[in-house]
Design an enzyme around this catalytic site. Structure first.
Site, short mmCIF file in Angstrom:
data_model
loop_
_atom_site.label_atom_id
_atom_site.label_comp_id
_atom_site.label_asym_id
_atom_site.label_seq_id
_atom_site.Cartn_x
_atom_site.Cartn_y
_atom_site.Cartn_z
N LYS A 1 52.80 20.66 29.13
CA LYS A 1 54.19 20.28 29.41
C LYS A 1 54.71 20.75 30.76
O LYS A 1 55.60 20.14 31.33
CB LYS A 1 55.12 20.80 28.29
N ASP B 1 62.47 17.06 23.65
CA ASP B 1 62.24 18.09 22.63
C ASP B 1 63.55 18.70 22.14
O ASP B 1 63.76 18.87 20.93
CB ASP B 1 61.36 19.22 23.19
#
Ligand code: ATR
Length: 275
Positions: free
Chosen positions: A69, A106
């Site tokens: 990420k 997220d």
């Protein structure tokens, strides 16, 4: 001849157990979108080549998962504001001119699961976040936007938690801490954003922190339970919740950004839990 379906994928390492292809296939079916969504296993040293190759061959979007990420950032030409603030990306969109734009769904996925699906109050509550890595970074600003009384970030390496808290001070009341400082403290919600579960471990959280009113949420997905959720339930917390809902909600938001249509997550989440 019918054109080939639009292509999407999730990239991570390991990726075998990812439920994202299943979730996106359900969304595509539900909304009548013609697309395929696969899983790409890319070791860290292969990440650049695999991402470039996917888009060079006409891929339209990637979800990015552990451990890439943050590593994926240098490959992108643009970042959304929330991805820039998080310093982490879980989603890449290819624009018509070929530019790659990173985003992060997220935090909004977690917040939607907590507030919309689970009815867990955040405003004016004390929150504890375990971990200070890539998974933690994406959710701090979205949680602070809901005005908790305080967000405490605990990490084994306390310096990392303190530094992260410092970075997010402009967004709300947040501080870093060591695990052993927490003994006499109480939190309405404890979120596990460590990667301890990948090694079948649990973070070194003092049990005194838990009581019958605590809600414990694990960002890691599991159908029934995770090591952390199991441990929390054994210590009598009010609720122990594995992160299936966040997984489905962040996927729905990715789908919306790519396809312009928001899928209905309720049935997909119920089916995922029943798999
Ligand atoms: P991710 O992208 O999954 O967040 P990461 O950036 O490597 O991965 O961060 C992993 C996080 O999990 C860190 O906060 C790490 O703590 P340290 O910074 O102290 O290493 C935490 N972590 C990993 N294993 C852990 C364990 N067994 N107990 C507690 N924390 C753990």
């Amino acid at each position: 001849m019918t054109p080939a379906p639009d292509r999407y994928a999730v990239i991570g390492h390991p990726i075998d157990h990812s439920r994202s292809p299943w979730i996106h296939a359900r969304f595509a079916q539900q909304t009548g979108q013609r697309m395929v969504y696969t899983a790409i296993d890319a070791a860290p040293e292969d990440l650049d080549d695999r991402v470039r190759d996917f888009f060079a061959r006409g891929g339209l979007g990637l979800n990015v998962t552990v451990p890439h990420k943050q590593a994926v950032l240098p490959l992108l030409q643009e970042l959304s504001e929330r991805a820039r603030v998080a310093g982490a990306v879980n989603l890449i969109l290819r624009a018509d001119d070929g530019r790659l734009r990173g985003d992060n769904t997220d935090g909004s996925g977690l917040v939607r699961d907590l507030t919309h699906n689970l009815g867990v109050p955040i405003a004016a509550q004390r929150l504890l976040l375990l971990g200070a890595g890539g998974a933690a970074r994406g959710i701090i600003a979205p949680l602070l936007a809901l005005h908790p009384a305080e967000l405490v970030i605990a990490n084994r390496s306390a310096a990392r938690a303190i530094e992260l808290a410092q970075q997010f001070k402009p967004f709300g009341t947040v501080r870093g801490a060591r695990y052993d400082e927490l003994k006499r403290q109480r939190f309405a919600l404890i979120i596990n954003a460590t990667s301890a579960g990948l090694l079948q471990e649990i973070p070194p959280l003092p049990v005194e922190v838990l009581d019958a009113s605590t809600v414990c949420y694990d960002l890691a997905y599991a159908r029934d339970t995770t090591r952390f959720v199991q441990w929390a339930r054994e210590h009598g917390v009010a609720r122990g919740i594995p992160g299936a809902g966040m997984l489905v909600e962040q996927a729905a938001e990715s789908f919306l950004l790519w396809r312009g249509v928001r899928p209905d997550t309720t049935a997909v989440l119920a089916d995922l839990l029943a798999l």
